[in-house]
Design a protein around this motif. Structure first.
Motif, PDB file in Angstrom:
ATOM      1  N   ASP A 113       0.809  -1.217   0.000  1.00 42.82           N
ATOM      2  CA  ASP A 113       0.000   0.000   0.000  1.00 42.82           C
ATOM      3  C   ASP A 113       0.843   1.268   0.000  1.00 42.82           C
ATOM      4  OD1 ASP A 113       0.950  -0.442   2.555  1.00 42.82           O
ATOM      5  OD2 ASP A 113      -0.882   0.216   3.568  1.00 42.82           O
ATOM      6  N   ALA A 114       2.147   1.135  -0.206  1.00 43.05           N
ATOM      7  CA  ALA A 114       3.004   2.313  -0.259  1.00 43.05           C
ATOM      8  C   ALA A 114       2.682   3.122  -1.510  1.00 43.05           C
ATOM      9  CB  ALA A 114       4.475   1.905  -0.270  1.00 43.05           C
ATOM     10  N   PRO A 115       2.687   4.438  -1.426  1.00 37.58           N
ATOM     11  CA  PRO A 115       2.395   5.260  -2.609  1.00 37.58           C
ATOM     12  C   PRO A 115       3.461   5.076  -3.683  1.00 37.58           C
ATOM     13  CG  PRO A 115       3.213   6.618  -0.798  1.00 37.58           C
ATOM     14  CD  PRO A 115       2.972   5.259  -0.221  1.00 37.58           C
ATOM     15  N   GLU A 116       3.007   4.812  -4.894  1.00 39.72           N
ATOM     16  CA  GLU A 116       3.910   4.623  -6.037  1.00 39.72           C
ATOM     17  C   GLU A 116       4.953   3.544  -5.766  1.00 39.72           C
ATOM     18  OE1 GLU A 116       5.005   8.227  -8.283  1.00 39.72           O
ATOM     19  OE2 GLU A 116       4.089   9.343  -6.616  1.00 39.72           O
ATOM     20  N   ALA A 117       4.540   2.467  -5.104  1.00 38.89           N
ATOM     21  CA  ALA A 117       5.454   1.374  -4.764  1.00 38.89           C
ATOM     22  C   ALA A 117       6.099   0.800  -6.027  1.00 38.89           C
ATOM     23  CB  ALA A 117       4.717   0.284  -4.006  1.00 38.89           C
ATOM     24  N   PHE A 118       7.386   0.493  -5.930  1.00 39.16           N
ATOM     25  CA  PHE A 118       8.118  -0.060  -7.071  1.00 39.16           C
ATOM     26  C   PHE A 118       8.238  -1.578  -6.974  1.00 39.16           C
ATOM     27  CE2 PHE A 118      11.895  -1.534  -9.239  1.00 39.16           C
ATOM     28  CZ  PHE A 118      11.835  -0.864 -10.445  1.00 39.16           C
ATOM     29  N   LEU A 119       8.577  -2.088  -5.782  1.00 37.92           N
ATOM     30  CA  LEU A 119       8.796  -3.525  -5.578  1.00 37.92           C
ATOM     31  C   LEU A 119       8.091  -3.948  -4.301  1.00 37.92           C
ATOM     32  CD1 LEU A 119      10.454  -6.060  -6.560  1.00 37.92           C
ATOM     33  CD2 LEU A 119      12.207  -5.354  -4.913  1.00 37.92           C
ATOM     34  N   THR A 120       7.067  -4.790  -4.417  1.00 35.46           N
ATOM     35  CA  THR A 120       6.278  -5.183  -3.246  1.00 35.46           C
ATOM     36  C   THR A 120       6.400  -6.664  -2.923  1.00 35.46           C
ATOM     37  OG1 THR A 120       4.307  -5.514  -4.625  1.00 35.46           O
ATOM     38  CG2 THR A 120       4.606  -3.329  -3.647  1.00 35.46           C
ATOM     39  N   GLN A 121       7.220  -7.409  -3.679  1.00 31.35           N
ATOM     40  CA  GLN A 121       7.503  -8.814  -3.408  1.00 31.35           C
ATOM     41  C   GLN A 121       8.994  -9.061  -3.572  1.00 31.35           C
ATOM     42  OE1 GLN A 121       4.533 -10.241  -6.514  1.00 31.35           O
ATOM     43  NE2 GLN A 121       4.388 -11.915  -5.024  1.00 31.35           N
ATOM     44  N   GLU A 122       9.459 -10.132  -2.945  1.00 32.77           N
ATOM     45  CA  GLU A 122      10.832 -10.554  -3.212  1.00 32.77           C
ATOM     46  C   GLU A 122      10.981 -10.838  -4.711  1.00 32.77           C
ATOM     47  OE1 GLU A 122      13.439 -10.700  -1.333  1.00 32.77           O
ATOM     48  OE2 GLU A 122      12.497 -10.278   0.609  1.00 32.77           O
TER      49      GLU A 122
END
Length: 547
Positions: free
Chosen positions: A306-315
């Motif tokens: 849920d981070a704004p403009e997240a780039f990488l949310t998984q390994e």
């Protein structure tokens, strides 16, 4: 109208005519206005073009914002790109602070080649462990001499300014990776104005640049930005790339620069924005246990979804297994002694506790303390016992009962090569051949430079380092750490590499070639297909395990 007024009007009309002259290759029209580049004899350059708003003040430690300013005058694109602010390993002396916080630019180099009206494009992400390095440090004379493609160099935020993260939505991190992605969007949208072919863009990088290329490719829509990618001696699974422990380092950074023990991430970020950028970057020295170890205290992290403009949310490995990544042709590489870049530091002379000698000798007494930092498992092990057990197994596997010293250096260097580069290159390729749909290629390079990074770090020529980190890549992009004068065999290899990039950018079917050798696809292959490149040529080989 008086005489002076007439002169002014005529002068303005004359300047306008020049600015709109389609036959002036130095003048380029962009949405922001016109810019003027430089004629360098056999190529044109357009440098330091901003793709993002300067990341200053409230924009520090935030995702980059697209450049919105317009130019009333002609923008001067003749100035070399600034280094992003960094604590630079290769700057001598105690003060290693280099660069500027306002640095988010691209620089474009276009060959003069009358046989082409437009060119394929190679976009370049520089290396430097996500901590240092710069677009300007990778030369382009070799590339421009061949005249095969337009080269675009990307500058991006580094160290704490690019990668400080508390692992939550307030300070998620990965700002340097977000810079790279915005730059790629800019290139795709604007490169045609320079004679580039937006449908024929290849993204490449070396070391942290190679890992960045891989991370960019793990975005599912990457194919909208580039048609292919190559990661030289760096990929997303290297243990020094996506690390744990970022939250603790971010709060420690705040303590060092005078933010005290911040109550939460929001207050920490608010405080960090008020401090001089030089203080934040100089604080890197407090995260080094000796020399420049660990070489990547700040780098990419997994962000909350849920981070704004997240780039990488998984390994990264989980992203590849999901199949939801950019399905474009990709090549990943290593050199036979990649770990020489890191291991060579241990051959340096130092005076510690009043005793002179080489660092490697002290490793006998400090292995359990230093190994987790040298090899990047300090934050991935759950207990000190787990950490010590792993350190013990590594030492036993590579050195047996021998002591660390000059006579056992080669085995220590192999340990560094395997753990920091080779093993994860194989792991990445293995995942892509199982879960990818587009071609996945690999090569190993074995042809030592006369001098390279290892000699630059140690100032020693009495050690056989083998083919070390950068010995291949710096044949394409000149770098001061190795001889700029190439041997005859290196001149041929350099041309083969440059032709390889140009052909890859133009290939409609993702075919990759080096000289007379055509790479073999690993997708669906039971054995690893690895192209071996060496002094005498190239050959395709199959392996169950990388050599």
């Amino acid at each position: 109208m008086n005489y002076v007024g007439l002169i002014i009007v005529l002068s303005c009309l004359w300047l306008t005519a020049i600015a709109s002259d389609p036959d002036d290759p130095l003048l380029v029209q962009l949405p922001q206005g016109k810019l003027r580049g430089r004629d360098n004899g056999n190529y044109y350059s357009y440098e330091s073009i901003p793709y993002a708003e300067p990341p200053l003040g409230d924009l520090r430690l935030e995702a980059p914002e697209p450049y919105k300013q317009t130019w009333s005058d002609i923008f001067d694109a003749t100035k070399a790109p600034a280094h992003c602010l960094q604590w630079d390993q290769f700057t001598s002396g105690d003060d290693k602070l280099v660069g500027a916080e306002d640095c988010l630019t691209v620089s474009i180099y276009k060959p003069k080649n009358s046989s082409r009206s437009s060119y394929p494009v190679v976009a370049h992400i520089h290396g430097g462990a996500f901590m240092f390095g710069a677009a300007a440090l990778n030369g382009h004379e070799n590339v421009m001499r061949e005249g095969k493609f337009i080269l675009v160099k990307i500058s991006y935020r580094l160290g704490p300014l690019g990668f400080a993260s508390t692992g939550d939505t307030d300070l998620p991190g990965n700002y340097g990776l977000k810079d790279q992605r915005l730059a790629l969007k800019w290139i795709r949208q604007n490169i045609a104005s320079f004679g580039g072919e937006p449908e024929n863009i290849v993204l490449i990088g070396h070391s942290a640049g190679g890992a960045s290329v891989h991370l960019q490719m793990l975005r599912e829509d990457f194919g909208k930005l580039a048609k292919a990618a190559i990661s030289f001696s760096g990929n997303a699974l290297d243990p020094w790339v996506v690390q744990e422990g970022g939250r603790g380092r971010a709060f420690e950074l705040g303590r060092i620069v005078g933010c005290g023990l911040a109550e939460d991430s929001a207050s920490l970020k608010k405080c960090l924005k008020t401090k001089p950028a030089s203080d934040l970057v100089s604080a890197v020295r407090n995260f080094l246990i000796f020399s420049y170890v660990p070489f990547a205290p700040f780098g990419p992290v997994v962000e909350p979804s849920d981070a704004p403009e997240a780039f990488l949310t998984q390994e990264p490995s989980d992203v590849i297994k999901s199949g939801k990544f950019g399905q474009v042709p990709w090549a990943v590489t290593y050199v036979t002694e990649d770990g020489g870049y890191n291991a060579a530091l241990l051959l340096a002379e130092w005076n510690r506790y009043g005793k002179s000698g080489t660092v490697i000798e002290d490793l006998n007494d400090r292995w359990f303390d230093w190994a987790p930092y040298l090899l990047f498992y300090r934050d991935s092990k759950k207990t000190i016992k787990d950490m010590d057990d792993y350190s013990r197994r590594l030492r036993q596997q590579y050195l047996g009962n021998r002591r660390f010293g000059i006579e056992s250096y080669w085995d220590l260097q192999q340990l560094f090569t395997d753990i920091l580069f080779k093993n994860s290159t194989q792991d990445s390729l293995d995942l892509h051949r199982k879960y990818g749909k587009s071609p996945a290629y690999a090569f190993v390079y074995d042809n030592p430079a006369d001098t390279g990074i290892a000699q630059a770090l140690t100032n020693r020529k009495d050690i056989n380092f083998g083919t070390v980190h950068g010995d291949d890549y710096f044949l394409i992009f000149e770098n001061a750490v190795r001889n700029l004068e190439l041997r005859p065999d290196e001149q041929l290899i350099s041309r083969n590499f440059i032709n390889m990039l140009a052909d890859f950018a133009l290939s409609d079917h993702g075919v990759l070639k080096y000289g007379e050798c055509v790479f073999k696809d690993n997708v669906g292959s039971e054995k690893f297909e690895l192209l071996s490149i060496h002094k005498d040529g190239c050959e395709n080989k199959q392996y169950v395990e990388f050599p």
